[in-house]
Design a protein around this motif. Structure first.
Motif, PDB file in Angstrom:
ATOM      1  N   HIS A 113      28.923  22.466  10.388  1.00  0.00           N
ATOM      2  CA  HIS A 113      28.801  23.890  10.085  1.00  0.00           C
ATOM      3  C   HIS A 113      29.760  24.650  11.003  1.00  0.00           C
ATOM      4  O   HIS A 113      29.686  24.528  12.221  1.00  0.00           O
ATOM      5  N   ALA A 115      31.401  28.595  11.561  1.00  0.00           N
ATOM      6  CA  ALA A 115      31.371  30.013  11.183  1.00  0.00           C
ATOM      7  C   ALA A 115      32.139  30.811  12.231  1.00  0.00           C
ATOM      8  O   ALA A 115      32.131  30.480  13.415  1.00  0.00           O
ATOM      9  N   ASP A 183      32.232  31.238   6.709  1.00  0.00           N
ATOM     10  CA  ASP A 183      31.136  30.314   7.001  1.00  0.00           C
ATOM     11  C   ASP A 183      31.337  29.080   6.132  1.00  0.00           C
ATOM     12  O   ASP A 183      31.340  29.182   4.899  1.00  0.00           O
TER      13      ASP A 183
END
Length: 194
Positions: A113, A115, A183
Motif C-alpha cells: 500500500h 499513498a 493511493d
C-alpha cells in the motif's frame, strides 16, 4: 543567409541568424513531485510549417541564457521546451502511507500500500497553468492487481501516449495552494516480488 557574412578562417564556431519566426505556444509550469520537488517553466507548441534543420537550440528567458536543447521536429507533431526552474512555485511531496502485508484466507497474497499527497503553492502575482505528472504502477502480469485512487481525478491518463503516466492540469490563482493525492494498493503472489 539573408545577407553577406564574413566568417573567420580560424576554425571557431560562428552562429548566424537566418530569420526570426514567432510561434504560438502554451506556457505552463510542469511538476513531477515524486522525482523532484522543483517546478519548471515549459513552452509547448505545434510543429511550425516548413523544413527545420536538426541541431542544438539555445534557450533564453527574460534575456538570460538558460540552456541548450536538441531541436528535432522530424519525429514529432509538436515541441516542448523547458526554460528552467520557476522559483515562485513550491512543491511538497508527503508520503502518507507505505506498508506491506499478507492478505487472503486460503490464497495468500502479498499486498503493498503506497499513498502520498503532493502540494503545489504559487507565489505568482497572476494565474498560472500547472501540469502535475505522476508515474503509476502498471501490472504486466495477470497475477498482479493494481488498484489506484486519485483525488482529484487526473485530467489525462496515458500522458504523452505513455502507459502508466497520468497528469493533472489546472490553473492556480495568485497565492493559491492545490493538493493532489494518490493511493495505490498492489496485490501480488506470495512467491515472488515486484
Amino acid at each position: 543567409v539573408p545577407s553577406r557574412m564574413n566568417v573567420p578562417a580560424d576554425g571557431r564556431e560562428v552562429s548566424i541568424q537566418l530569420t526570426k519566426y514567432a510561434i504560438a505556444v502554451k506556457q505552463l509550469v510542469r511538476i513531477t513531485p515524486r522525482l523532484n520537488t522543483l517546478a519548471y517553466l515549459v513552452a509547448q507548441g505545434a510543429r511550425p510549417q516548413g523544413v527545420w534543420p536538426v541541431g542544438p537550440m539555445q534557450l533564453f528567458r527574460d534575456g538570460n541564457f538558460v540552456g541548450t536543447t536538441p531541436w528535432n521536429l522530424a519525429e514529432r507533431a509538436g515541441f516542448s521546451l523547458s526554460f528552467g526552474r520557476d522559483e515562485l512555485v513550491s512543491v511538497a511531496h508527503q508520503p502518507v502511507k507505505q506498508d506491506a502485508a499478507s492478505v487472503g484466507l486460503f490464497d495468500k497474497q502479498n499486498q503493498r500500500h503506497i499513498a502520498a499527497v503532493f502540494t503545489v503553492t504559487s507565489a505568482h502575482q497572476g494565474p498560472i497553468d500547472i501540469e502535475v505528472i505522476e508515474a503509476t504502477p502498471v501490472a504486466t502480469s495477470d497475477e498482479i492487481k493494481v488498484q489506484a485512487t486519485f483525488e482529484p481525478q487526473p485530467s489525462a491518463t496515458g500522458w504523452n501516449s505513455k502507459r502508466g503516466i497520468i497528469a493533472w492540469e489546472r490553473t492556480l490563482k495568485p497565492k493559491e495552494t492545490a493538493k493532489f493525492s494518490v493511493d495505490y494498493v498492489i496485490e501480488f503472489p506470495k512467491v515472488g516480488s515486484i
